[in-house]
Design a protein around this motif. Structure first.
Motif, PDB file in Angstrom:
ATOM      1  N   UNK A   1       0.835  -1.212   0.000  1.00 10.97           N
ATOM      2  CA  UNK A   1       0.000   0.000   0.000  1.00 10.97           C
ATOM      3  C   UNK A   1       0.860   1.248   0.000  1.00 10.97           C
ATOM      4  N   UNK A   2       0.341   2.285  -0.606  1.00 13.05           N
ATOM      5  CA  UNK A   2       1.043   3.559  -0.647  1.00 13.05           C
ATOM      6  C   UNK A   2       1.079   4.190   0.749  1.00 13.05           C
ATOM      7  N   UNK A   3       2.113   4.982   1.033  1.00  9.17           N
ATOM      8  CA  UNK A   3       2.209   5.607   2.356  1.00  9.17           C
ATOM      9  C   UNK A   3       0.976   6.406   2.731  1.00  9.17           C
ATOM     10  N   UNK A   4       0.345   7.062   1.754  1.00 11.08           N
ATOM     11  CA  UNK A   4      -0.836   7.867   2.059  1.00 11.08           C
ATOM     12  C   UNK A   4      -1.955   7.031   2.670  1.00 11.08           C
ATOM     13  N   UNK A   5      -2.166   5.840   2.139  1.00 14.53           N
ATOM     14  CA  UNK A   5      -3.237   4.993   2.657  1.00 14.53           C
ATOM     15  C   UNK A   5      -2.923   4.558   4.081  1.00 14.53           C
ATOM     16  N   UNK A   6      -1.680   4.158   4.332  1.00 11.02           N
ATOM     17  CA  UNK A   6      -1.313   3.714   5.674  1.00 11.02           C
ATOM     18  C   UNK A   6      -1.410   4.869   6.670  1.00 11.02           C
ATOM     19  N   UNK A   7      -0.969   6.057   6.290  1.00  8.74           N
ATOM     20  CA  UNK A   7      -1.101   7.227   7.169  1.00  8.74           C
ATOM     21  C   UNK A   7      -2.566   7.517   7.460  1.00  8.74           C
ATOM     22  N   UNK A   8      -3.400   7.396   6.451  1.00  9.25           N
ATOM     23  CA  UNK A   8      -4.826   7.684   6.595  1.00  9.25           C
ATOM     24  C   UNK A   8      -5.483   6.740   7.600  1.00  9.25           C
TER      25      UNK A   8
END
Length: 580
Positions: A343-350
């Motif tokens: 998963x992209x970092x944005x999804x994990x941060x979200x």
């Protein structure tokens, strides 16, 4: 001082915590940088539950930076903790590693084949790389370096001088006192426990309680290097300390004012650091928030060092869906690196930003990841058109950028499930992947796969590492002649209608309209008829038609979305497999 996160319509939980942290920092340390903290023990793979220990203060620190304040996010690497046990998921470990139990993590060799000098550095490196990808800015502090260089000498001597006061606080939470030998065994047993969250350290023993009294300090043995020691004598005036090792009987007398081979026990070490670093905000896991736990007891002990306990929420654990299918962790829990592979970092941060710390949530490694990506893309669209709710807008903003700027993102974020399906069907062949993705939207064809990276790479990694072999899509080489010959006239007609419409509908939207429209046309309705205009039987007819197509194309009842599958197979091959 607990933080009470009250709901408002205009701010999210991060903003509310940032308000309190700024106010508290101005009260405690006006004019100085705001200090927030995390603690991680590199005793093995640092998992996604531990990541919440970092992401919670990171998000708050980042909000404070956005407001123009100077802030330090400290990550204390508890690499001077004892090596407790050989963890799951570590290559090249066996029973021989038990000989290192009790040594500092930085004194244990790295796993076989590692380029790093010791156990702690090996597991620290993976987490540092993941935090960089996630855009987490921090100041790392090695507790090995702090202790062995004498940084905490004054604090250690102070703790020893006030050991009676510390013992009195700890005694409030002890159920009963045990003989010295039982206390020592209890220390060894307790040290085997791995903390799930919080600072990353285990709930260790309170300290040495032998015939000489209580001592909050543990020397590492000068012979075997382990912490299986008991202080047998200490002189406050000269700082002369004598200890004995229960492992090999080694005894040594040293001057604690010059000795750097030992550390304060955990329940004293943590509050000492709060005072030393001036920590304003540090969350704690549920295991550290019960009566008698290190966070609660530390709130009293920190006063001995002239400090105050940080404010901070108790945070809930992070669950995993699809973990049973994981191969990389071999029975262990997945790490941030495992998640960032798919998963992209944005999804994990979200995922960490959208839930209050006391709310548990799951990170998906199974098919659920496709739904999460759909939800994320839908939010992305709402943000773009201005229809996102304030809390959702805030969580999105915290996911895609930090105070330092935007995180790198996929230029053309096609649906994750589509990319995964294409990666599945093509087995990663780039020429085929580009052909299929270019045909999804003929009006705006893809020119290079770089436009859909890194999302494409993440989807391909998910297919290759988390989808069992028996669920992979294998397109037939030859038509299923027996099945084709056995079809009744209505079924044959449905295939003719589909084949006749392929040329005019060869795009993702066009094929979606076509495959859903064939059963409608067969039933005497327009292909454009909406669900409200159709009888319930049409849905049954559609499911039957879809199942027939899957059997003819991939010899299964289900598979990737049919429009994507048709594009992937190619028009000529589709016609042949469908009996033309």
């Amino acid at each position: 001082m607990p933080i009470v996160a009250q709901s408002t319509e205009t701010t999210d939980w991060v903003s509310r915590f940032a308000d309190e942290v700024i106010e508290e920092s101005e009260r405690r340390a006006p004019g100085k940088p705001v200090v927030v903290a995390s603690g991680l023990s590199p005793s093995g793979p640092i998992h996604l539950g531990n990541l919440r220990e970092v992401m919670t203060p990171h998000l708050v620190a980042d909000e404070i930076r956005r407001r123009g304040h100077e802030v330090r996010h400290l990550i204390s690497w508890d690499d001077y903790d004892r090596y407790r046990k050989v963890p799951n998921g570590v290559e090249g470990t066996d029973a021989s590693w038990a000989e290192h139990i009790g040594k500092p993590l930085t004194s244990v060799p790295a796993p076989a084949g590692s380029p790093y000098p010791n156990w702690a550095e090996h597991f620290k490196a993976a987490m540092v790389a993941s935090l960089a990808e996630l855009g987490v800015e921090f100041d790392g502090i090695s507790q090995t370096a702090q202790y062995t260089s004498g940084v905490y000498r004054e604090q250690i001597l102070h703790a020893m001088k006030h050991r009676g006061d510390i013992d009195a606080i700890l005694d409030q939470y002890r159920t009963k006192k045990a003989p010295a030998k039982k206390q020592q065994q209890k220390a060894v047993d307790a040290a085997e426990l791995e903390a799930e969250a919080g600072s990353g350290a285990a709930e260790e023993d309170d300290g040495s309680s032998g015939s000489a009294g209580y001592f909050p300090y543990k020397p590492f043995c000068g012979s075997c290097g382990k912490d299986l020691t008991t202080v047998t004598a200490y002189d406050d005036d000269t700082t002369e300390l004598t200890y004995v090792c229960t492992e090999d009987g080694f005894t040594e007398t040293v001057l604690l004012s010059e000795f750097n081979r030992g550390k304060l026990v955990w329940k004293v070490d943590w509050p000492m650091r709060w005072a030393y670093e001036g920590v304003i905000f540090e969350p704690s896991g549920v295991d550290h928030s019960s009566p008698g736990s290190s966070f609660q007891v530390g709130g009293q002990i920190v006063g001995i060092f002239g400090g105050e306990r940080p404010i901070g929420p108790m945070y809930a654990f992070v669950g995993i869906s699809g973990m049973a299918k994981m191969s990389s962790s071999k029975g262990g829990v997945p790490t941030p690196a495992d998640a960032l592979q798919i998963m992209e970092p944005q999804l994990l941060r979200w995922l960490y930003a959208r839930r209050r710390p006391n709310q548990s949530f799951k990170i998906a490694f199974d098919q659920e990841i496709q739904r999460l990506y759909d939800e994320w893309d839908k939010l992305d669209g709402k943000v773009a058109d201005g229809s996102a709710l304030p809390a959702d807008l805030a969580a999105h903003a915290r996911a895609v950028r930090t105070a330092a700027g935007d995180l790198p993102r996929t230029p053309r974020p096609m649906p994750y499930r589509t990319l995964a399906s294409v990666a599945d069907i093509t087995a990663g062949a780039e020429d085929q992947t580009l052909r299929i993705l270019s045909e999804l939207d003929p009006a705006d064809p893809l020119s290079t796969l770089d436009e859909v990276r890194p999302r494409l790479d993440k989807a391909e990694a998910w297919i290759n590492t988390h989808v069992p072999a028996d669920q992979r899509t294998i397109v037939r080489d030859e038509p299923d002649t027996e099945l084709l010959k056995s079809l009744d006239e209505p079924s044959q007609q449905s295939l003719r209608l589909l084949r006749d419409g392929l040329a005019d509908h060869w795009s993702l939207d066009g094929l979606s309209h076509l495959v859903y429209g064939v059963p409608k046309v067969q039933a005497g309705f327009s292909a454009d008829a909406t669900a409200k205009e159709l009888p319930p039987e049409i849905k049954t007819a559609q499911r039957t038609f879809f199942a027939l197509l899957y059997h003819l194309l991939v010899s299964r009842d289900t598979g990737p979305r049919l429009p994507t599958l048709l594009l992937a197979v190619g028009q000529e091959r589709v016609r042949r497999l469908l009996g033309e």
